[in-house]
Motif scaffolding. Structure first.
Motif, short mmCIF file in Angstrom:
data_model
loop_
_atom_site.label_atom_id
_atom_site.label_comp_id
_atom_site.label_asym_id
_atom_site.label_seq_id
_atom_site.Cartn_x
_atom_site.Cartn_y
_atom_site.Cartn_z
N LEU A 18 -14.16 -16.40 -0.79
CA LEU A 18 -14.10 -15.84 0.56
C LEU A 18 -13.69 -14.38 0.44
N LYS A 19 -14.12 -13.59 1.42
CA LYS A 19 -13.69 -12.19 1.47
C LYS A 19 -13.03 -11.94 2.83
N LEU A 20 -11.77 -11.57 2.78
CA LEU A 20 -11.03 -11.25 4.00
C LEU A 20 -11.04 -9.74 4.23
N SER A 21 -11.08 -9.38 5.50
CA SER A 21 -11.03 -7.97 5.86
C SER A 21 -9.96 -7.75 6.92
N CYS A 22 -9.44 -6.53 6.94
CA CYS A 22 -8.42 -6.18 7.92
C CYS A 22 -8.68 -4.76 8.40
N ALA A 23 -8.77 -4.60 9.71
CA ALA A 23 -8.95 -3.28 10.31
C ALA A 23 -7.63 -2.82 10.90
N ALA A 24 -7.21 -1.62 10.53
CA ALA A 24 -5.94 -1.08 10.99
C ALA A 24 -6.17 0.04 11.99
N SER A 25 -5.25 0.16 12.94
CA SER A 25 -5.32 1.25 13.91
C SER A 25 -3.93 1.52 14.46
N GLY A 26 -3.77 2.70 15.05
CA GLY A 26 -2.51 3.03 15.71
C GLY A 26 -1.46 3.65 14.83
N PHE A 27 -1.79 3.91 13.55
CA PHE A 27 -0.84 4.58 12.67
C PHE A 27 -1.62 5.30 11.58
N THR A 28 -0.95 6.17 10.87
CA THR A 28 -1.59 6.93 9.80
C THR A 28 -1.72 6.04 8.57
N PHE A 29 -2.90 5.51 8.37
CA PHE A 29 -3.15 4.47 7.37
C PHE A 29 -2.76 4.93 5.97
N THR A 30 -3.05 6.17 5.66
CA THR A 30 -2.80 6.66 4.30
C THR A 30 -1.32 6.90 4.01
N ASN A 31 -0.46 6.67 4.98
CA ASN A 31 0.98 6.79 4.73
C ASN A 31 1.61 5.51 4.19
N ALA A 53 -1.09 3.52 -1.28
CA ALA A 53 -1.64 4.26 -0.14
C ALA A 53 -3.04 4.81 -0.37
N PHE A 54 -3.32 5.27 -1.59
CA PHE A 54 -4.63 5.83 -1.88
C PHE A 54 -5.46 4.95 -2.80
N GLY A 55 -5.01 3.69 -2.91
CA GLY A 55 -5.81 2.70 -3.62
C GLY A 55 -5.75 2.78 -5.12
N ARG A 56 -4.86 3.61 -5.64
CA ARG A 56 -4.86 3.82 -7.08
C ARG A 56 -4.30 2.63 -7.85
N ASN A 57 -3.34 1.94 -7.24
CA ASN A 57 -2.70 0.81 -7.91
C ASN A 57 -2.73 -0.43 -7.05
N THR A 58 -2.95 -1.55 -7.68
CA THR A 58 -2.96 -2.84 -7.00
C THR A 58 -2.01 -3.80 -7.69
N TYR A 59 -1.52 -4.76 -6.91
CA TYR A 59 -0.51 -5.70 -7.40
C TYR A 59 -0.84 -7.09 -6.88
N TYR A 60 -0.48 -8.10 -7.68
CA TYR A 60 -0.86 -9.47 -7.34
C TYR A 60 0.26 -10.45 -7.65
N LEU A 61 0.31 -11.51 -6.83
CA LEU A 61 1.09 -12.68 -7.16
C LEU A 61 0.51 -13.25 -8.45
N PRO A 62 1.34 -13.65 -9.41
CA PRO A 62 0.78 -14.14 -10.68
C PRO A 62 -0.25 -15.25 -10.53
#
Length: 121
Positions: A18-31, A53-62
């Motif tokens: 499955l692919k989940l998506s999330c659309a954000a609004s009302g704040f400065t997303f890149t902060n 914030a800029f997508g450079r690093n990602t982290y996951y539950l083991p």
């Protein structure tokens, strides 16, 4: 008004995707660091994945590392969670959240309304 709106949940068989998506609004997303968290019936919120914030690093539950991939689009102010090889243990309500692993699971966290993921044969 800060808003996070998730989509993409559903019913899938074990081993499916499955692919989940999330659309954000009302704040400065890149902060903000952004996270995905989930909650199963009778359990507390569990942080699943996050992206800087800029997508450079990602982290996951083991338990999801190697199966889930988080990404963000700072032009569209969206984040996605690609989930592969799903198991019944992945069943739950998935929420997009603003903030890191601790902040996103707190009672007053900024989260969307959630999208249900059910993994069942």
């Amino acid at each position: 008004e800060v808003q996070l709106v998730e989509s993409g949940g559903g019913l899938v068989q074990p081993g499916g995707s499955l692919k989940l998506s999330c659309a954000a609004s009302g704040f400065t997303f890149t902060n903000y660091f952004m996270s995905w968290v989930r909650q199963s019936p009778g359990k507390e919120f569990e942080w699943v994945s996050g992206v800087t914030a800029f997508g450079r690093n990602t982290y996951y539950l083991p338990s999801v590392k190697g199966r889930f991939t988080v990404s963000r689009d700072n032009v569209k102010d969206t984040i996605t969670l690609q989930m592969n090889n799903l198991t019944t243990e992945d069943t739950g309500m998935y929420y997009c959240a603003r903030g890191g692993s601790s902040e996103s699971i707190q009672a007053g966290a900024i989260r969307g309304q959630g999208t249900q993921v059910t993994v069942s044969s």
